[in-house]
Design a protein around this motif. Structure first.
Motif, PDB file in Angstrom:
ATOM      1  N   ASP A  73      -8.135  -6.167  11.371  1.00 54.71           N
ATOM      2  CA  ASP A  73      -8.151  -6.843  12.670  1.00 54.71           C
ATOM      3  C   ASP A  73      -6.821  -6.749  13.402  1.00 54.71           C
ATOM      4  N   TYR A  74      -5.720  -6.567  12.659  1.00 51.62           N
ATOM      5  CA  TYR A  74      -4.401  -6.676  13.278  1.00 51.62           C
ATOM      6  C   TYR A  74      -3.515  -5.442  13.126  1.00 51.62           C
ATOM      7  N   GLY A  75      -3.948  -4.429  12.402  1.00 45.86           N
ATOM      8  CA  GLY A  75      -3.120  -3.233  12.237  1.00 45.86           C
ATOM      9  C   GLY A  75      -1.863  -3.529  11.444  1.00 45.86           C
ATOM     10  N   HIS A  76      -0.755  -2.909  11.835  1.00 43.51           N
ATOM     11  CA  HIS A  76       0.513  -3.144  11.147  1.00 43.51           C
ATOM     12  C   HIS A  76       0.976  -4.568  11.375  1.00 43.51           C
ATOM     13  N   GLN A  77       1.514  -5.150  10.314  1.00 41.87           N
ATOM     14  CA  GLN A  77       1.970  -6.524  10.405  1.00 41.87           C
ATOM     15  C   GLN A  77       3.394  -6.623   9.888  1.00 41.87           C
ATOM     16  N   PHE A  78       4.187  -7.398  10.556  1.00 42.48           N
ATOM     17  CA  PHE A  78       5.560  -7.630  10.138  1.00 42.48           C
ATOM     18  C   PHE A  78       5.686  -9.105   9.802  1.00 42.48           C
ATOM     19  N   ILE A  79       6.033  -9.377   8.546  1.00 39.29           N
ATOM     20  CA  ILE A  79       6.101 -10.750   8.069  1.00 39.29           C
ATOM     21  C   ILE A  79       7.557 -11.067   7.737  1.00 39.29           C
ATOM     22  N   PRO A  80       8.112 -12.140   8.321  1.00 37.53           N
ATOM     23  CA  PRO A  80       9.496 -12.504   8.016  1.00 37.53           C
ATOM     24  C   PRO A  80       9.667 -12.765   6.524  1.00 37.53           C
ATOM     25  N   LYS A  81      10.805 -12.381   5.987  1.00 41.28           N
ATOM     26  CA  LYS A  81      11.023 -12.545   4.559  1.00 41.28           C
ATOM     27  C   LYS A  81      12.411 -13.099   4.293  1.00 41.28           C
ATOM     28  N   SER A  82      12.451 -14.079   3.427  1.00 42.99           N
ATOM     29  CA  SER A  82      13.712 -14.559   2.871  1.00 42.99           C
ATOM     30  C   SER A  82      13.392 -15.083   1.481  1.00 42.99           C
ATOM     31  N   ARG A  83      14.399 -15.284   0.693  1.00 38.90           N
ATOM     32  CA  ARG A  83      14.195 -15.707  -0.690  1.00 38.90           C
ATOM     33  C   ARG A  83      13.454 -17.049  -0.769  1.00 38.90           C
ATOM     34  N   GLU A  84      13.762 -17.960   0.125  1.00 34.21           N
ATOM     35  CA  GLU A  84      13.178 -19.297   0.080  1.00 34.21           C
ATOM     36  C   GLU A  84      11.745 -19.356   0.624  1.00 34.21           C
ATOM     37  N   MET A  85      11.323 -18.324   1.344  1.00 36.95           N
ATOM     38  CA  MET A  85       9.976 -18.349   1.934  1.00 36.95           C
ATOM     39  C   MET A  85       8.913 -17.844   0.964  1.00 36.95           C
ATOM     40  N   LEU A  86       9.312 -17.265  -0.153  1.00 37.49           N
ATOM     41  CA  LEU A  86       8.397 -16.758  -1.176  1.00 37.49           C
ATOM     42  C   LEU A  86       7.407 -15.722  -0.652  1.00 37.49           C
ATOM     43  N   THR A  87       7.836 -14.945   0.337  1.00 37.58           N
ATOM     44  CA  THR A  87       6.955 -13.932   0.913  1.00 37.58           C
ATOM     45  C   THR A  87       6.558 -12.891  -0.125  1.00 37.58           C
ATOM     46  N   SER A  88       7.483 -12.470  -0.961  1.00 40.22           N
ATOM     47  CA  SER A  88       7.147 -11.505  -2.006  1.00 40.22           C
ATOM     48  C   SER A  88       6.095 -12.071  -2.944  1.00 40.22           C
ATOM     49  N   TRP A  89       6.191 -13.365  -3.239  1.00 34.51           N
ATOM     50  CA  TRP A  89       5.213 -14.010  -4.114  1.00 34.51           C
ATOM     51  C   TRP A  89       3.812 -13.957  -3.496  1.00 34.51           C
ATOM     52  N   ILE A  90       3.707 -14.278  -2.228  1.00 32.74           N
ATOM     53  CA  ILE A  90       2.384 -14.326  -1.599  1.00 32.74           C
ATOM     54  C   ILE A  90       1.785 -12.924  -1.505  1.00 32.74           C
ATOM     55  N   VAL A  91       2.613 -11.907  -1.234  1.00 33.10           N
ATOM     56  CA  VAL A  91       2.104 -10.533  -1.162  1.00 33.10           C
ATOM     57  C   VAL A  91       1.675 -10.066  -2.553  1.00 33.10           C
ATOM     58  N   LEU A  98      -6.723  -9.433  -5.009  1.00 28.20           N
ATOM     59  CA  LEU A  98      -7.553  -8.295  -4.624  1.00 28.20           C
ATOM     60  C   LEU A  98      -7.983  -7.495  -5.859  1.00 28.20           C
ATOM     61  N   ALA A  99      -7.042  -7.248  -6.762  1.00 31.60           N
ATOM     62  CA  ALA A  99      -7.356  -6.495  -7.982  1.00 31.60           C
ATOM     63  C   ALA A  99      -8.321  -7.258  -8.889  1.00 31.60           C
ATOM     64  N   GLN A 100      -8.196  -8.569  -8.927  1.00 31.68           N
ATOM     65  CA  GLN A 100      -9.039  -9.388  -9.797  1.00 31.68           C
ATOM     66  C   GLN A 100     -10.489  -9.440  -9.326  1.00 31.68           C
ATOM     67  N   TRP A 101     -10.704  -9.568  -8.030  1.00 33.80           N
ATOM     68  CA  TRP A 101     -12.056  -9.839  -7.545  1.00 33.80           C
ATOM     69  C   TRP A 101     -12.659  -8.776  -6.636  1.00 33.80           C
ATOM     70  N   THR A 102     -11.987  -7.650  -6.425  1.00 37.07           N
ATOM     71  CA  THR A 102     -12.536  -6.602  -5.589  1.00 37.07           C
ATOM     72  C   THR A 102     -12.833  -5.381  -6.456  1.00 37.07           C
ATOM     73  N   PRO A 103     -14.112  -5.033  -6.603  1.00 39.65           N
ATOM     74  CA  PRO A 103     -14.442  -3.861  -7.421  1.00 39.65           C
ATOM     75  C   PRO A 103     -13.798  -2.590  -6.867  1.00 39.65           C
ATOM     76  N   TYR A 104     -13.248  -1.795  -7.739  1.00 43.21           N
ATOM     77  CA  TYR A 104     -12.630  -0.508  -7.407  1.00 43.21           C
ATOM     78  C   TYR A 104     -11.452  -0.618  -6.455  1.00 43.21           C
ATOM     79  N   ALA A 105     -10.811  -1.765  -6.413  1.00 38.49           N
ATOM     80  CA  ALA A 105      -9.621  -1.921  -5.558  1.00 38.49           C
ATOM     81  C   ALA A 105      -8.503  -1.033  -6.085  1.00 38.49           C
ATOM     82  N   GLN A 106      -7.795  -0.426  -5.182  1.00 42.06           N
ATOM     83  CA  GLN A 106      -6.649   0.395  -5.549  1.00 42.06           C
ATOM     84  C   GLN A 106      -5.387  -0.316  -5.088  1.00 42.06           C
ATOM     85  N   ILE A 107      -4.625  -0.770  -6.031  1.00 38.11           N
ATOM     86  CA  ILE A 107      -3.409  -1.527  -5.738  1.00 38.11           C
ATOM     87  C   ILE A 107      -2.225  -0.678  -6.180  1.00 38.11           C
ATOM     88  N   VAL A 108      -1.310  -0.420  -5.251  1.00 40.77           N
ATOM     89  CA  VAL A 108      -0.120   0.373  -5.579  1.00 40.77           C
ATOM     90  C   VAL A 108       1.097  -0.507  -5.430  1.00 40.77           C
TER      91      VAL A 108
END
Length: 108
Positions: A73-91, A98-108
């Protein structure tokens, strides 16, 4: 009702409950994160706190997960990141979800 029938009933209820929880986790990244995962914060030890805690319930995560789960729906997305925002954790959590509940998901 004898003991064997009672055991079968209890197991059936437990299986039904487990399926409900699995369905809820599958349908909602944030439900799964907030109710069935923990984070580890080594800085908490120095502060005298338990380093293993439930995933934070911040409104920011709802917004990020909204965009992560609707990339078409949104194409490329830019998400602000800092250590305290836990952005890496959410991604990372999104990729795991996605890997747990999507059949044949390809996660790189």
């Amino acid at each position: 009702m004898n003991r064997a029938e009672l055991i079968v009933q209890v197991k059936a209820r437990q299986e039904l409950e487990a399926r409900k929880i699995d369905a809820a986790c599958q349908s909602s990244l944030m439900y799964w994160l907030r109710n069935h995962t923990n984070t580890y914060d080594p800085k908490a030890i120095a502060a005298g706190l338990d380093p293993v805690r439930p995933f934070p319930d911040w409104r920011y995560f709802d917004v990020v997960s909204y965009f992560l789960t609707r990339p078409a729906d949104y194409g490329h997305q830019f998400i602000p990141k800092s250590r305290e925002m836990l952005t890496s954790w959410i991604v990372a959590a999104y990729a795991t979800h996605l890997a747990q509940w999507t059949p044949y998901a390809q996660i790189v």
